[in-house]
Motif scaffolding. Sequence first.
Motif, short mmCIF file in Angstrom:
data_model
loop_
_atom_site.label_atom_id
_atom_site.label_comp_id
_atom_site.label_asym_id
_atom_site.label_seq_id
_atom_site.Cartn_x
_atom_site.Cartn_y
_atom_site.Cartn_z
N PRO A 214 0.69 -1.26 -0.11
CA PRO A 214 0.03 0.13 -0.02
C PRO A 214 0.69 1.17 -0.07
O PRO A 214 0.38 2.25 -0.59
N GLU A 215 2.17 1.16 0.68
CA GLU A 215 2.72 2.54 0.95
C GLU A 215 3.42 2.85 -0.68
O GLU A 215 3.22 4.06 -1.15
N ALA A 216 3.47 1.86 -1.29
CA ALA A 216 4.10 2.16 -2.98
C ALA A 216 3.04 2.78 -3.61
O ALA A 216 3.42 3.65 -4.58
N ALA A 217 1.72 2.86 -3.36
CA ALA A 217 0.58 3.34 -4.08
C ALA A 217 0.64 5.03 -3.80
O ALA A 217 0.05 5.93 -4.49
N ILE A 218 1.18 5.47 -2.76
CA ILE A 218 1.01 6.92 -2.05
C ILE A 218 1.64 7.73 -3.23
O ILE A 218 2.91 7.57 -3.23
N GLY A 219 1.03 8.81 -3.66
CA GLY A 219 1.82 9.94 -4.55
C GLY A 219 1.83 9.26 -5.97
O GLY A 219 2.05 10.16 -6.85
N ALA A 220 1.30 7.89 -6.39
CA ALA A 220 1.31 7.51 -7.76
C ALA A 220 0.28 8.32 -8.54
O ALA A 220 -0.73 8.55 -8.02
N GLN A 221 0.57 8.52 -9.90
CA GLN A 221 -0.40 8.92 -10.69
C GLN A 221 -1.06 7.81 -11.63
O GLN A 221 -0.46 6.90 -11.96
N VAL A 222 -2.42 7.93 -11.64
CA VAL A 222 -3.18 7.11 -12.47
C VAL A 222 -4.22 7.72 -13.16
O VAL A 222 -4.34 9.06 -13.25
N MET A 223 -4.73 6.84 -14.44
CA MET A 223 -5.78 7.54 -15.30
C MET A 223 -6.94 7.09 -14.92
O MET A 223 -7.05 5.60 -14.79
N LEU A 224 -8.10 7.55 -15.09
CA LEU A 224 -9.35 7.37 -14.51
C LEU A 224 -10.36 7.73 -15.96
O LEU A 224 -10.13 8.83 -16.68
N THR A 225 -11.53 7.03 -16.31
CA THR A 225 -12.32 7.14 -17.12
C THR A 225 -13.54 6.24 -16.75
O THR A 225 -13.52 5.05 -16.28
N ILE A 236 -3.17 9.28 -6.09
CA ILE A 236 -3.54 8.55 -5.09
C ILE A 236 -2.90 9.12 -3.69
O ILE A 236 -1.77 9.14 -3.67
N ILE A 237 -3.65 9.52 -2.74
CA ILE A 237 -3.41 9.99 -1.66
C ILE A 237 -3.39 9.19 -0.31
O ILE A 237 -3.05 9.47 0.85
N GLY A 238 -4.28 8.05 -0.55
CA GLY A 238 -4.53 7.10 0.47
C GLY A 238 -4.70 5.86 0.16
O GLY A 238 -5.57 5.78 -1.02
N VAL A 239 -4.68 4.72 0.91
CA VAL A 239 -5.13 3.24 0.85
C VAL A 239 -5.76 2.90 2.01
O VAL A 239 -5.21 3.18 3.12
N PHE A 240 -7.15 2.52 1.80
CA PHE A 240 -7.98 2.05 2.85
C PHE A 240 -8.19 0.61 2.85
O PHE A 240 -8.02 -0.29 1.63
N GLU A 241 -8.34 0.06 4.03
CA GLU A 241 -8.47 -1.46 3.95
C GLU A 241 -10.00 -1.75 3.47
O GLU A 241 -10.90 -1.04 3.48
N ASP A 242 -9.93 -2.93 2.83
CA ASP A 242 -11.18 -3.50 2.19
C ASP A 242 -12.29 -3.72 3.02
O ASP A 242 -11.94 -3.96 4.10
N PHE A 243 -13.55 -3.20 2.72
CA PHE A 243 -14.58 -3.54 3.40
C PHE A 243 -15.69 -4.24 2.48
O PHE A 243 -15.61 -4.48 1.36
#
Length: 460
Positions: A214-225, A236-243
């Motif tokens: 999860p830490e590796a995802a912080i600050g990563a740029q992604v594309m959405l559509t 990505i500014i945060g990763v949360f636990e799955d619910f």
Amino acid sequence: DLKAAAQAAKLGQPLAKAGSGSKISQALNQLVMMTLSALDGSDDKAGSGENASGSTTTSAASKRMVPSLLTVGQLTAAIILITLVSVISLQIQYILSKDTGIKKDDVVILDSPVVKPENYQRVLGTLKNELAAIPGVSAISSSRSRLADNGRNLHIKRAGGDSHYGMDENSVDEDFILLYDIKVIAGRNFNKNDAGDRILISRVGASRLNFHDPEAAIGAQVMLTSDMTSWTEAQIIGVFEDFRVLPFLNMNKSNTEYTNDGSGPGTVLTNMGQTFSTVQVTPEYFAMVIEIENVHSAIDEARARFDLLFPGNVFNWYFLDEHLNNAYINEKAARNQILLFASLALFIACLGLLGMISNKVAEKTKEIGIRKVLGAKLHQVAGILLGSTLWQIVIAAAIGIPISYYLINLYLDRFSSRIQLHWWHYAVSVQILMVIMLGTVGTVVWKAARSNPVEALKYE
């Protein structure tokens, strides 16, 4: 040997005296008579030698066997139904009490108005502030989709990458994570000063994007559509636990978009307070945490403020846990139906057993009187009346338990998470049946065992 056997049968003597070859016949005869005694409910062994007509004896045994077979069938059905009811109830309680990774207790969902005014966004801000000020309301959040819904399907890929993945998307405010007590495992939650291109992503979503942790995802740029035509960049500014967003029911095995634990294909949360989306996002649901002792007064006050801001609209509210549990409404209905049938089967079996025991008491009145004169104890008299009944329960258990095992496993295969079956799930059902059965005929047996033998023998 045949001649001796004929003479022995005529005189009512045991076949063993007629020759050595008849010992096998005697053993088989005793085995058959023990089985028939258990089925026809008769313990009388003297009648066959004294009866002059073999056909009359066979006819009498057949008449006794029919109601006994019916009783065994009723007891078998009762064991099966009792076991099914108990296991289904335990399974439903198990899945309803499982931790889904979110707070569900005391959470009330309020639907947005159907008819929205032109200044809807501003009025919603006013409503949220007024709802938060109600006594008993400890937290409030707004979102475009309910937590129990999958939300809008959004495609996401890493910047510069070609592989994209479909995930569930929901637009929420900065209080969403806090209200539902969702654990942020890396990064941080939204705040009011965030730019419009900031997003949160679930652990499964980060894993599907090939982030090794999860830490590796912080600050990563992604594309959405959402339409596969125009892509928008986000960070990505945060990763949360799955619910858990799906019921604990088995999904289609070919649907690889969903994980085995039911957490879905991953979730993306966008900040509803910003203008990130090309389409204006408006809250459709409010979630409030209300102290249970203040629910009614808080709801009444919330209705008054809602009606004042949105006159003519229906005020619709419900508890989140009830909304989530609607997925299991068919299982609850099945449990209630089986409980009804089990009650009917027990009632009919009790009536049948009560009639059989009462009839046996009437038939064995003289025998009971003689045995009591000779010193028979209470448990010995009860054994005369209930011996065949206990054998019937044993036979019913031997038939009903394997059938119950098959039906229960067939039912539990519907769930992705299920209870573990143990031997006592079946033993308890048999014990419940025995207690009910013995409780039903207990009064009749007690009365027969405590009766005065003189009353039974004075007319003989």
